[in-house]
Design a protein around this motif. Structure first.
Motif, PDB file in Angstrom:
ATOM      1  N   GLU A  65       0.807  -1.220   0.000  1.00  0.00           N
ATOM      2  CA  GLU A  65       0.000   0.000   0.000  1.00  0.00           C
ATOM      3  C   GLU A  65       0.841   1.272   0.000  1.00  0.00           C
ATOM      4  OE1 GLU A  65       0.589  -1.132   4.361  1.00  0.00           O
ATOM      5  OE2 GLU A  65       0.324  -2.144   2.426  1.00  0.00           O
ATOM      6  N   THR A  66       2.155   1.158   0.259  1.00  0.00           N
ATOM      7  CA  THR A  66       3.037   2.331   0.256  1.00  0.00           C
ATOM      8  C   THR A  66       3.621   2.603  -1.127  1.00  0.00           C
ATOM      9  OG1 THR A  66       5.065   1.096   0.786  1.00  0.00           O
ATOM     10  CG2 THR A  66       3.662   1.797   2.640  1.00  0.00           C
ATOM     11  N   LEU A  67       3.326   1.752  -2.104  1.00  0.00           N
ATOM     12  CA  LEU A  67       3.923   1.832  -3.431  1.00  0.00           C
ATOM     13  C   LEU A  67       2.883   2.282  -4.459  1.00  0.00           C
ATOM     14  CD1 LEU A  67       5.734  -1.630  -3.293  1.00  0.00           C
ATOM     15  CD2 LEU A  67       6.797   0.607  -2.925  1.00  0.00           C
ATOM     16  N   PRO A  68       3.320   2.784  -5.608  1.00  0.00           N
ATOM     17  CA  PRO A  68       2.377   3.006  -6.699  1.00  0.00           C
ATOM     18  C   PRO A  68       1.646   1.710  -7.036  1.00  0.00           C
ATOM     19  CG  PRO A  68       4.494   4.021  -7.183  1.00  0.00           C
ATOM     20  CD  PRO A  68       4.699   3.197  -5.953  1.00  0.00           C
ATOM     21  N   ILE A  69       0.444   1.813  -7.586  1.00  0.00           N
ATOM     22  CA  ILE A  69      -0.416   0.649  -7.792  1.00  0.00           C
ATOM     23  C   ILE A  69       0.302  -0.480  -8.532  1.00  0.00           C
ATOM     24  CG2 ILE A  69      -2.471  -0.206  -8.966  1.00  0.00           C
ATOM     25  CD1 ILE A  69      -3.110   1.184  -6.399  1.00  0.00           C
ATOM     26  N   ALA A  70       0.967  -0.161  -9.638  1.00  0.00           N
ATOM     27  CA  ALA A  70       1.630  -1.213 -10.419  1.00  0.00           C
ATOM     28  C   ALA A  70       2.704  -1.907  -9.595  1.00  0.00           C
ATOM     29  CB  ALA A  70       2.232  -0.633 -11.692  1.00  0.00           C
ATOM     30  N   GLU A  71       3.481  -1.138  -8.834  1.00  0.00           N
ATOM     31  CA  GLU A  71       4.520  -1.736  -8.002  1.00  0.00           C
ATOM     32  C   GLU A  71       3.916  -2.501  -6.831  1.00  0.00           C
ATOM     33  OE1 GLU A  71       7.557   1.071  -6.884  1.00  0.00           O
ATOM     34  OE2 GLU A  71       7.467   2.073  -8.835  1.00  0.00           O
ATOM     35  N   GLY A  72       2.811  -2.001  -6.300  1.00  0.00           N
ATOM     36  CA  GLY A  72       2.133  -2.723  -5.234  1.00  0.00           C
ATOM     37  C   GLY A  72       1.620  -4.065  -5.702  1.00  0.00           C
ATOM     38  N   ARG A  73       1.106  -4.103  -6.917  1.00  0.00           N
ATOM     39  CA  ARG A  73       0.638  -5.379  -7.473  1.00  0.00           C
ATOM     40  C   ARG A  73       1.799  -6.361  -7.617  1.00  0.00           C
ATOM     41  NH1 ARG A  73      -3.437  -2.516 -11.876  1.00  0.00           N
ATOM     42  NH2 ARG A  73      -5.194  -2.287 -10.410  1.00  0.00           N
ATOM     43  N   ALA A  74       2.940  -5.859  -8.060  1.00  0.00           N
ATOM     44  CA  ALA A  74       4.114  -6.724  -8.194  1.00  0.00           C
ATOM     45  C   ALA A  74       4.575  -7.222  -6.831  1.00  0.00           C
ATOM     46  CB  ALA A  74       5.239  -5.973  -8.899  1.00  0.00           C
ATOM     47  N   ALA A  75       4.504  -6.355  -5.812  1.00  0.00           N
ATOM     48  CA  ALA A  75       4.914  -6.750  -4.464  1.00  0.00           C
ATOM     49  C   ALA A  75       4.013  -7.841  -3.913  1.00  0.00           C
ATOM     50  CB  ALA A  75       4.907  -5.540  -3.535  1.00  0.00           C
ATOM     51  N   VAL A  76       2.705  -7.706  -4.107  1.00  0.00           N
ATOM     52  CA  VAL A  76       1.766  -8.725  -3.637  1.00  0.00           C
ATOM     53  C   VAL A  76       2.031 -10.060  -4.329  1.00  0.00           C
ATOM     54  CG1 VAL A  76      -0.669  -9.418  -3.684  1.00  0.00           C
ATOM     55  CG2 VAL A  76      -0.033  -7.127  -2.917  1.00  0.00           C
ATOM     56  N   ALA A  77       2.270 -10.005  -5.637  1.00  0.00           N
ATOM     57  CA  ALA A  77       2.577 -11.230  -6.367  1.00  0.00           C
ATOM     58  C   ALA A  77       3.866 -11.870  -5.864  1.00  0.00           C
ATOM     59  CB  ALA A  77       2.686 -10.933  -7.859  1.00  0.00           C
ATOM     60  N   HIS A  78       4.854 -11.019  -5.561  1.00  0.00           N
ATOM     61  CA  HIS A  78       6.137 -11.527  -5.052  1.00  0.00           C
ATOM     62  C   HIS A  78       5.953 -12.208  -3.701  1.00  0.00           C
ATOM     63  CE1 HIS A  78      10.402 -11.787  -4.257  1.00  0.00           C
ATOM     64  NE2 HIS A  78      10.264 -11.053  -3.159  1.00  0.00           N
ATOM     65  N   HIS A  79       5.216 -11.563  -2.796  1.00  0.00           N
ATOM     66  CA  HIS A  79       4.989 -12.143  -1.468  1.00  0.00           C
ATOM     67  C   HIS A  79       4.269 -13.490  -1.591  1.00  0.00           C
ATOM     68  CE1 HIS A  79       4.993  -7.782   0.300  1.00  0.00           C
ATOM     69  NE2 HIS A  79       6.199  -8.222   0.035  1.00  0.00           N
ATOM     70  N   ALA A  80       3.265 -13.550  -2.471  1.00  0.00           N
ATOM     71  CA  ALA A  80       2.528 -14.797  -2.650  1.00  0.00           C
ATOM     72  C   ALA A  80       3.438 -15.891  -3.194  1.00  0.00           C
ATOM     73  CB  ALA A  80       1.340 -14.577  -3.586  1.00  0.00           C
ATOM     74  N   GLY A  81       4.307 -15.531  -4.126  1.00  0.00           N
ATOM     75  CA  GLY A  81       5.208 -16.523  -4.710  1.00  0.00           C
ATOM     76  C   GLY A  81       6.184 -17.094  -3.703  1.00  0.00           C
ATOM     77  N   LEU A  82       6.639 -16.269  -2.768  1.00  0.00           N
ATOM     78  CA  LEU A  82       7.586 -16.743  -1.759  1.00  0.00           C
ATOM     79  C   LEU A  82       6.983 -17.844  -0.890  1.00  0.00           C
ATOM     80  CD1 LEU A  82       9.138 -13.375  -0.483  1.00  0.00           C
ATOM     81  CD2 LEU A  82      10.261 -15.111  -1.909  1.00  0.00           C
ATOM     82  N   ALA A  83       5.686 -17.754  -0.633  1.00  0.00           N
ATOM     83  CA  ALA A  83       5.036 -18.690   0.282  1.00  0.00           C
ATOM     84  C   ALA A  83       4.291 -19.807  -0.426  1.00  0.00           C
ATOM     85  CB  ALA A  83       4.060 -17.927   1.181  1.00  0.00           C
TER      86      ALA A  83
END
Length: 348
Positions: A65-83
């Motif tokens: 939520e602290t990032l621009p929308i596109a970067e936030g989407r990438a961050a969420v995808a990254h977190h999901a991939g790690l787990a």
């Protein structure tokens, strides 16, 4: 692949290895590394989850939520991939459901018509897609022995309310019409989702009862049911437990048009009139989740209206545990229990 992409990939691999190693430690070791036990509202946070959150803070990983929308989407995808880990599945097929991307998961070694779960991913109506929830959808399909049809609906800020709600209804109606062609039993259909997806699934279940669509079960994992969020859990767990108050404020800002009534039942199922014949529900909540109280309030509302409801709180978990299926022990065990509930409801 350029040098920067290669470095990013290497860092991602290292991050995944570290997380897997930390989450695989004996619980007594995890507890020592995580620090002083976190006890709130009579609940103790799982040591593996506490350690995971501590590693995230030490790595200074920014919240989506602290990032621009596109970067936030990438961050969420990254977190999901790690787990996520490597989750087995019999077959996966991508195809459109109307105008929406969709993915069908078929469990290993099934024959004949199976039940079908139409699944909507979470992400605050602004994040998430078929990839972010690929792993838990595989687990649901394999463990419950049902086909799972995951839907990639429109999101804000590009497509604000009621886009996601309308897409969810259209996708479920498509599934009702096309169930047999998917190899599914049209009398054993379910709808489900986590967080924002749980919100959409709840809305579909209500509308299915009104329209007379067949629906045997609804699976609601820490569903968002009240966009106003004047709850004790929202105040108590709004910081420090992955899902934050700032995240939910941004979700409202991105998806809900300015000035729109937050109690609109299409946005907030907690304020809906419950029709007769609404499908039985399994509602899962997490103890350390800002959305805990609204999810449980909705379960109680369904029960008061005469619906068959099982409410299960996982007291040591945080919002997001549904995506943690490839590392640790407690979160995957909770997801396997949820899958078993789905299987029992549709196959029992």
């Amino acid at each position: 692949m350029g040098a920067s992409e290669a470095l990013s990939a290497a860092n991602g691999v290292a991050e995944a290895v570290l997380l897997r190693a930390a989450m695989g430690l004996p619980e007594s070791v995890q507890a020592r590394l995580a620090g002083r036990p976190v006890v709130l509202d009579g609940q103790r946070l799982a040591p593996e989850t506490q350690l995971m959150l501590r590693l995230q803070r030490l790595a200074r990983l920014p919240g989506a939520e602290t990032l621009p929308i596109a970067e936030g989407r990438a961050a969420v995808a990254h977190h999901a991939g790690l787990a996520a880990g490597q989750q087995p599945i019999g077959a996966v097929r991508d195809f459109p459901v109307g105008d929406l991307p969709a993915r069908l998961y078929t469990p290993t070694d099934v024959s004949g018509p199976t039940p079908l779960l139409v699944f909507f991913h979470g992400g605050g109506f602004m994040y998430g897609d078929l990839e972010s929830h690929d792993a838990p959808c595989r687990v649901l399909a394999e463990q419950a022995r049902v086909r799972v049809l995951a839907i990639d609906y429109r999101m804000g800020p590009e497509d604000p309310f009621p886009a996601a709600y309308d897409d969810a209804l259209a996708a479920y109606e498509w599934a009702v019409v096309n169930a047999e062609s998917l190899g599914c039993d049209p009398q054993r259909l379910a709808v489900g989702g986590d967080s924002a997806g749980g919100n959409l699934a709840a809305g579909v279940a209500l509308e299915a009862a009104r329209r007379g669509w067949p629906l045997a079960f609804q699976l609601l994992v820490y569903p968002a049911t009240d966009c106003d969020r004047q709850t004790r859990s929202f105040d108590m767990f709004g910081e420090g437990f992955y899902l934050t108050r700032a995240f939910m404020d941004l979700a409202n800002e991105c998806y809900i048009p300015a000035g729109h009534d937050l109690h609109d039942p299409r946005l907030s199922p907690l304020f809906a009139d419950i029709p007769d014949g609404v499908a039985p529900a399994f509602v899962a909540t997490a103890g350390f989740d800002p959305l805990r109280d609204e999810g449980e309030a909705y379960a109680h509302k369904l029960t008061d209206a005469g619906a068959d409801v099982e409410l299960r709180r996982y007291p040591d978990q945080i919002h997001g545990f549904f995506n943690i299926v490839g590392v640790g022990r407690r979160s995957p065990a909770a997801v396997h229990e949820i899958a078993a509930k789905l299987g029992d409801a549709l196959r029992g």
